[in-house]
Scaffold this active site. Sequence first.
Site, PDB file in Angstrom:
ATOM      1  CD  GLU A 124      -2.870   0.426   2.559  1.00  0.00           C
ATOM      2  OE1 GLU A 124      -3.563   1.379   2.903  1.00  0.00           O
ATOM      3  OE2 GLU A 124      -2.711  -0.605   3.248  1.00  0.00           O
ATOM      4  NE  ARG A 166       4.128  -8.124  11.627  1.00  0.00           N
ATOM      5  CZ  ARG A 166       3.794  -7.146  10.784  1.00  0.00           C
ATOM      6  NH1 ARG A 166       2.832  -7.323   9.916  1.00  0.00           N
ATOM      7  NH2 ARG A 166       4.401  -5.995  10.828  1.00  0.00           N
ATOM      8  CE  LYS A 199       3.207   0.052   4.865  1.00  0.00           C
ATOM      9  NZ  LYS A 199       2.501   0.004   3.614  1.00  0.00           N
TER      10      LYS A 199
HETATM   11  P1  ATP Z   1       2.614  -2.064   7.999  1.00  0.00           P
HETATM   12  O1  ATP Z   1       1.866  -2.796   9.060  1.00  0.00           O
HETATM   13  O2  ATP Z   1       4.019  -1.752   8.325  1.00  0.00           O
HETATM   14  O3  ATP Z   1       1.871  -0.876   7.464  1.00  0.00           O
HETATM   15  P2  ATP Z   1       1.541  -3.553   5.898  1.00  0.00           P
HETATM   16  O4  ATP Z   1       1.385  -5.005   5.986  1.00  0.00           O
HETATM   17  O5  ATP Z   1       0.322  -2.765   6.117  1.00  0.00           O
HETATM   18  O6  ATP Z   1       2.740  -3.101   6.834  1.00  0.00           O
HETATM   19  P3  ATP Z   1       1.706  -3.392   3.101  1.00  0.00           P
HETATM   20  O7  ATP Z   1       2.175  -2.269   2.270  1.00  0.00           O
HETATM   21  O8  ATP Z   1       0.274  -3.736   3.061  1.00  0.00           O
HETATM   22  O9  ATP Z   1       2.169  -3.067   4.566  1.00  0.00           O
HETATM   23  O10 ATP Z   1       2.594  -4.679   2.876  1.00  0.00           O
HETATM   24  C1  ATP Z   1       3.020  -5.195   1.658  1.00  0.00           C
HETATM   25  C2  ATP Z   1       3.436  -6.611   1.899  1.00  0.00           C
HETATM   26  O11 ATP Z   1       4.491  -6.684   2.849  1.00  0.00           O
HETATM   27  C3  ATP Z   1       2.281  -7.440   2.431  1.00  0.00           C
HETATM   28  O12 ATP Z   1       2.192  -8.618   1.674  1.00  0.00           O
HETATM   29  C4  ATP Z   1       2.677  -7.706   3.847  1.00  0.00           C
HETATM   30  O13 ATP Z   1       2.203  -8.934   4.292  1.00  0.00           O
HETATM   31  C5  ATP Z   1       4.197  -7.667   3.807  1.00  0.00           C
HETATM   32  N1  ATP Z   1       4.738  -7.303   5.102  1.00  0.00           N
HETATM   33  C6  ATP Z   1       4.498  -6.177   5.798  1.00  0.00           C
HETATM   34  N2  ATP Z   1       5.132  -6.214   6.989  1.00  0.00           N
HETATM   35  C7  ATP Z   1       5.799  -7.384   7.043  1.00  0.00           C
HETATM   36  C8  ATP Z   1       6.631  -8.022   8.026  1.00  0.00           C
HETATM   37  N3  ATP Z   1       6.917  -7.456   9.196  1.00  0.00           N
HETATM   38  N4  ATP Z   1       7.136  -9.240   7.725  1.00  0.00           N
HETATM   39  C9  ATP Z   1       6.877  -9.813   6.547  1.00  0.00           C
HETATM   40  N5  ATP Z   1       6.104  -9.287   5.599  1.00  0.00           N
HETATM   41  C10 ATP Z   1       5.556  -8.083   5.837  1.00  0.00           C
HETATM   42 MG    MG Z   2      -1.354  -3.382   4.941  1.00  0.00          MG
END
Ligand code: ATP
Ligand code: MG
Length: 638
Positions: free
Chosen positions: A75, A320, A330
Amino acid sequence: MSSPANPASNKPATPAKATAPEAAKTSNFLRQIIEADLEKGTYAQRQWAGSPGDAAHHAAGPRDIAKIRTRFPPEPNGYLHIGHAKSICINFGLARDYGGVCHLRFDDTNPEKEDIEYVNSIIDAIKWLGFDWNGNKDAEPYQASDYFGFMYRAAEYLIEAGHAYVDEQTVEQIRINRGDFNKPGVDSPFRQRTPAQNLARLREMRDGQHEDGAMVLRAKIAMDSPNINLRDPAIYRIRRATHHNTGDTWCIYPMYTFAHPIEDALEQITHSLCTLEFEDQRPFYDWLLDRLCETAKLPDGRVAGGLLATPHPRQYEFARLNLTYVITSKRKLAQLVYDHKVSGWDDPRMPTIVGLRRRGYTPESLQLFAERIGVTKSDSWIDYSTLEGCLRETLDGSAPRAMAVLDPIKLSIENWDELMASHESGGHSAAGFLDACSAPVHPHLPELGRRNFKIGKEVWIDRSDYEETPPKGFFRLFPPSTDANGEAVPGSKVRLKYGHVIECLGAIKNEAGHVISIRTKVIPDTKSGTPGSDAVKVRGVITWVAVADGIPAEVRLYDRLFLEAQPDAGGKDFIEGLNPNSLKVIQAIVEPSLANAKADDKFQFERHGYFVADRVDHVQGTKPVFNLAVGLKDSWGK
Ligand code: ATP
Ligand code: MG
């Protein structure tokens, strides 16, 4: 986004070169799933029309030459962090290893949060990590908002097939009527509306005839499902917001849980890999794609459906990344930036990819890290030292060596000029006689050549290399003394690395009693690399830089940003756990070879650790600035 990705403009995909998974790569459950699918030919008959699209679109295309398709769907609402690096390495790595293609897709279905700054930073981060996407070096990333048209069509179809309805309960009523783990949900009074009534309502929503939040479109599944995510989840909402790609075309937007499976299916993803928190969403993922793939006889007798190609994508969840002393959210990272707890997203203490890069991390070190932590199905914490170890390992074999004095104190060699004038090569200068020294750029890479520097009667050494009263086992500089029996003990002899052996004569102190310089004499014929130079045995070797040719440099010593291993666990206020000493800026003296250092160049400062020329503030030759990337594993030269 600069130019909205037009899916149709993407050239036909050429899959990444199929390389057999290297033996060094440990198998994991995702590899096993993929290998089993390849073996069974689960996806062998798939067609791919060269761009995302519905069933009819792909049916007109050739057999997909990509053996698998994965995707990385960020995102664009923040900078990528080390957790995303794991996900990137998994998704792009698996596609590469199995002759597939990994898609980069901006999941921009939420109109309010996205920003072009984030889009660009995500593109940069993935390229820097060494990957390209969509099977084509110059391909535009996909963006989920390009699929809004199809998503709306899918919504109308679900209504027609009796699988969705418009609910006009308030948000609060919907929440209460959803029930909980112990209590089944209660049907909405609007659940029994006819498809025609629902369709009319949805079109009114789309046409802007209702207020934001006045009603939602819900999937019609089962209000008594043990999985709360299946109790008629909302799939479309009214939201008057200008979208960065679609502008004001829409005032209704799909919910993430509805949009995501559709995005995967339009792109012919085979293995949709996500983190464990989405496990409970998997039944809805399958329900939705099953409904959109099947053909159905509508209540009015028409046969419709078959909107999406089969077999549809499957979702698999992995743990994760949780890293000790690090925050990977984020939102929380944004808070550190906006509250000025750090200098920006690329502060070298940040776990963002831009921060890690500025700290001295390399793509190889992050790939090694992803490989080493592996892929598992249960959450755990990885120790921060694992990440540091990967950096150390990848830099050790390649980083040029240099000497640097981080806490400089002057050392003078009192017999230098008289002794050296008769002896060795070099030259006279205002600083007296200077002798030429050299050292390998890298001890195991002779092809990198040698570094040259001078030694003279004054050199800088690290303050901690001198002890007036040496603790047991201290073999560096200490002055002459008298032992318990009244016997005279001479000052220590140490080697100035790559230079001569000197003997300590004492120290000069200021009025306050602080040591301000060290007095020594040089032992003749001990210069490194000359015959007989090791006739005098010493137990201590110290690094140094000559006063005559040393260069002043700013050095930024970084430490962990948080004092607590799990800074945000259990809803803790992570700001409280910030390490007040995570940055120390010092003025160091470095050897003259570092005058050539360019931004991003990495070095091992001998005895100190690995340092990188700061990619923002370092100016080659005129304003050297080095960041501590990671210390050496062993404390050296005790
Ligand atoms: P955040 O919680 O930091 O905002 P998010 O999951 O909302 O992270 P996205 O931009 O939606 O962020 O994530 C893109 C991809 O990265 C998704 O497939 C998500 O599962 C993966 N991802 C995000 N954080 C992690 C993590 N700590 N470990 C492994 N994969 C991750
Ligand atoms: Mg997300």
